[in-house]
Design an enzyme around this catalytic site. Structure first.
Site, PDB file in Angstrom:
ATOM      1  N   ASP A  12       0.851  -1.186   0.000  1.00 46.93           N
ATOM      2  CA  ASP A  12       0.000   0.000   0.000  1.00 46.93           C
ATOM      3  C   ASP A  12       0.887   1.237   0.000  1.00 46.93           C
ATOM      4  OD1 ASP A  12      -2.408   1.374  -0.104  1.00 46.93           O
ATOM      5  OD2 ASP A  12      -2.737   1.342   2.060  1.00 46.93           O
ATOM      6  N   GLY A  13       0.345   2.311  -0.539  1.00 43.71           N
ATOM      7  CA  GLY A  13       1.024   3.590  -0.541  1.00 43.71           C
ATOM      8  C   GLY A  13       0.077   4.660  -0.055  1.00 43.71           C
ATOM      9  N   GLU A  50       2.304   3.822  -4.087  1.00 46.40           N
ATOM     10  CA  GLU A  50       1.684   2.520  -4.377  1.00 46.40           C
ATOM     11  C   GLU A  50       2.653   1.659  -5.198  1.00 46.40           C
ATOM     12  OE1 GLU A  50      -1.118   1.349  -3.225  1.00 46.40           O
ATOM     13  OE2 GLU A  50      -2.462   3.020  -2.832  1.00 46.40           O
ATOM     14  N   ASP A  73      -4.316  -2.337  -3.318  1.00 50.39           N
ATOM     15  CA  ASP A  73      -5.605  -1.668  -3.502  1.00 50.39           C
ATOM     16  C   ASP A  73      -5.506  -0.570  -4.566  1.00 50.39           C
ATOM     17  OD1 ASP A  73      -4.299   0.417  -2.191  1.00 50.39           O
ATOM     18  OD2 ASP A  73      -5.491   0.268  -0.372  1.00 50.39           O
ATOM     19  N   HIS A 124      -9.092  -0.093   2.653  1.00 53.42           N
ATOM     20  CA  HIS A 124      -9.811   0.346   3.859  1.00 53.42           C
ATOM     21  C   HIS A 124     -11.042  -0.513   4.107  1.00 53.42           C
ATOM     22  CE1 HIS A 124      -7.118   3.744   3.636  1.00 53.42           C
ATOM     23  NE2 HIS A 124      -7.489   3.898   2.394  1.00 53.42           N
ATOM     24  N   ASP A 134      -1.547  -0.214   5.082  1.00 60.58           N
ATOM     25  CA  ASP A 134      -1.999   1.172   5.149  1.00 60.58           C
ATOM     26  C   ASP A 134      -1.438   1.848   6.395  1.00 60.58           C
ATOM     27  OD1 ASP A 134      -3.771   3.422   4.239  1.00 60.58           O
ATOM     28  OD2 ASP A 134      -4.683   3.020   6.189  1.00 60.58           O
TER      29      ASP A 134
END
Length: 159
Positions: A12-13, A50, A73, A124, A134
């Site tokens: 994740d970024g 990301e 994501d 999320h 995250d």
């Protein structure tokens, strides 16, 4: 969980403001083994973080030519790779102002050494590994130390 000896990577970024301070998080899982990676940057974009999460995870591997699944994501990352957009960008030297050339070239060179399957996961949501990535990304962006995203800062200086 990873199935057998399948390497599973979650990434994740995050960026506080876009552009703004940002960070990435990655979790590598091999059986019961877990390794977490993260770093923060003083000025970057969400898409760069990301993609950088995927790159750093791949760069951290000591073995090549192993099958792996990367969960992200980021539609940007999944579509750019799965729909082979990045192949066209590289072939055309990123004409038309395609962004993140430095990172895409870095990814492209790395990807040749692996059998990569990308899977999109809803961000999320209820995936504990995506949620942990995250947290890693946002904590890195918020707490630092903040590194310099040289590719991004060079790109904006040229504008």
């Amino acid at each position: 969980m990873s199935e057998g000896h399948q390497l599973v990577i979650y990434t994740d970024g995050a960026s506080r403001g876009n552009p703004g301070p940002g960070g990435y998080g990655a979790i590598l899982m091999w059986g019961e083994k877990r390794k977490e990676l993260s770093a923060g940057y003083r000025l970057t974009t969400n898409n760069r973080m990301e993609l950088l999460a995927v790159i750093v995870a791949l760069e951290s591997l000591t073995r090549q030519n192993i099958p792996l699944t990367i969960f992200t994501d980021s539609q940007y990352v999944v579509n750019s790779i799965e729909k082979k957009w990045v192949d066209g960008w590289i072939k055309n030297d990123f004409k038309g102002g395609k962004k993140n050339k430095d990172l895409w070239i870095r990814y492209y060179k790395l990807a040749k050494n692996f059998s990569i399957r990308l899977k999109w996961v809803k961000g999320h949501a209820d995936n504990p590994f995506n949620n942990r990535c995250d947290v890693l990304a946002t904590q890195a962006a918020d707490k630092g130390p903040l590194l310099i995203d040289e590719g991004y800062e060079r790109e904006i200086a040229l504008k």
